[in-house]
Scaffold this active site. Structure first.
Site, short mmCIF file in Angstrom:
data_model
loop_
_atom_site.label_atom_id
_atom_site.label_comp_id
_atom_site.label_asym_id
_atom_site.label_seq_id
_atom_site.Cartn_x
_atom_site.Cartn_y
_atom_site.Cartn_z
N LYS A 253 -14.63 22.55 -16.58
CA LYS A 253 -15.50 21.54 -15.98
C LYS A 253 -16.83 21.50 -16.71
O LYS A 253 -17.45 20.46 -16.84
CB LYS A 253 -15.75 21.87 -14.51
CG LYS A 253 -14.54 21.65 -13.63
CD LYS A 253 -14.87 22.04 -12.19
CE LYS A 253 -13.62 22.09 -11.35
NZ LYS A 253 -13.71 23.05 -10.26
N1 GLU Z 1 -12.00 28.73 -6.77
C1 GLU Z 1 -11.32 29.23 -7.92
C2 GLU Z 1 -11.35 28.20 -9.03
O1 GLU Z 1 -11.57 27.04 -8.77
C3 GLU Z 1 -9.88 29.58 -7.64
C4 GLU Z 1 -9.74 30.78 -6.82
C5 GLU Z 1 -8.33 31.22 -6.54
O2 GLU Z 1 -7.39 30.40 -6.61
O3 GLU Z 1 -8.16 32.38 -6.26
O4 GLU Z 1 -11.18 28.57 -10.16
#
Ligand code: GLU
Length: 304
Positions: A253
């Site tokens: 991102k």
């Molecule tokens: N929030 C994390 C991300 O967007 C993913 C966390 C997870 O799937 O354990 O990379």
């Protein structure tokens, strides 16, 4: 008992094609197994959260044809589904760890740690924590707090290796002490570290299988250790390969990998995007336009 799976994006920008591919695979894994599918928004690191990103993420996922049984917009029995609303749950997990002496306060600044120049971590740039604050006495801790220092909290990582079998990646083994050392669960600014938040959430949301990108494979041993320290059952893990750009680099991102908007502006339909995501993921060789629902039966699913 019905299993429970989840997709847990961070609203730090629009979902790019790699995120959407992981979301599609996580959704398919759940739907193929007739498990519940939960959407959780990981908006803990508030300075990096972009305004409006959560609403756009949910809208993009729905546009593709994905749905969820529980989530911030539909509710559910094990919410809240926004990490920013779950502070009490993280605090009580921290209190449990603290009561049993499994975490300790650390007063090291980033600058101090950089100067220590300890053995570098094997793969990434994070140095292994040298254990500077591991054995401070209560009096030393009180003295530092008295002069206004606010500690971070670290896990006292036991020696030994953590082993697990990833559904996609096979048997994995990590010695956390050698890899990162005692890792942070609460930053000195009060923010709960991702490693703890994700474990508290996966445990309290009853998650039985975690499907996510392979960039998190390395974090899994730390998370399994936290499940064990908190006496919670460890879920199964399935880390899916990451989509790369034309040069083979991981999409990010931050480097502004493109979201759905440009595809939609160019007239792409949701079915065309889904067909393409599934083709690149290796589960839909023709890449023909399709829907997530149709893929439940027709995808060439390589994992069990
Ligand atoms: N929030 C994390 C991300 O967007 C993913 C966390 C997870 O799937 O354990 O990379």
């Amino acid at each position: 008992m019905r299993g429970r799976q989840r997709y847990a994006p961070s609203p730090t920008g629009d979902l790019h094609m790699g995120n959407l591919q992981t979301a599609l695979l996580a959704w398919l894994a759940a739907r193929r197994m007739h498990d519940a599918f939960i959407l959780r928004v990981e908006d803990l690191d508030t300075p990096r959260v972009r305004p409006g990103a959560t609403a756009r993420m949910l809208a993009d996922l729905r546009w593709l044809g994905l749905d969820w049984d529980e989530g911030p917009d539909v509710g559910g029995p094990l919410g809240p589904y926004l990490q920013s609303r779950r502070g009490d749950l993280y605090a009580s997990a921290l209190a449990r760890l603290r009561a049993r002496g499994l975490i300790y306060p650390c007063f090291c600044s980033r600058a101090t740690l950089a100067r220590v120049a300890s053995a570098p971590a094997i793969e990434d740039a994070t140095p292994v924590y040298p254990g500077t604050c591991r054995n401070l006495t209560d009096a030393e801790v009180r003295a530092r707090i008295a002069v206004g220092h606010v500690p971070a909290w670290r896990v006292r990582v036991p020696s030994g290796t953590i082993q697990f079998t990833d559904v996609a990646m096979g048997v994995q083994e990590q010695d956390i002490v050698r890899k990162v050392g005692d890792f942070i669960v609460r930053r000195s600014d009060g923010v709960i570290a991702y490693q703890l938040a994700v474990v508290v959430d996966d445990a309290l949301m009853g998650i039985t299988q975690v499907v996510r990108g392979a960039d998190l494979l390395d974090s899994t041993a730390r998370q399994i250790l936290l499940f064990e320290l908190l006496n919670w059952p460890v879920p199964r893990y399935l880390h899916v390969p990451l989509m790369t750009d034309a040069s083979g680099a991981k999409l990010s991102k931050r480097t502004s990998a493109e979201g759905l908007d440009r595809y939609r502006q160019n007239g792409a339909t949701a079915m065309a995007v889904v067909g393409n995501l599934a083709r690149v993921a290796g589960i839909w060789p023709s890449g023909a336009p399709t829907t997530p629902a149709a893929l439940i039966q027709t995808a060439a699913w390589p994992w069990r």
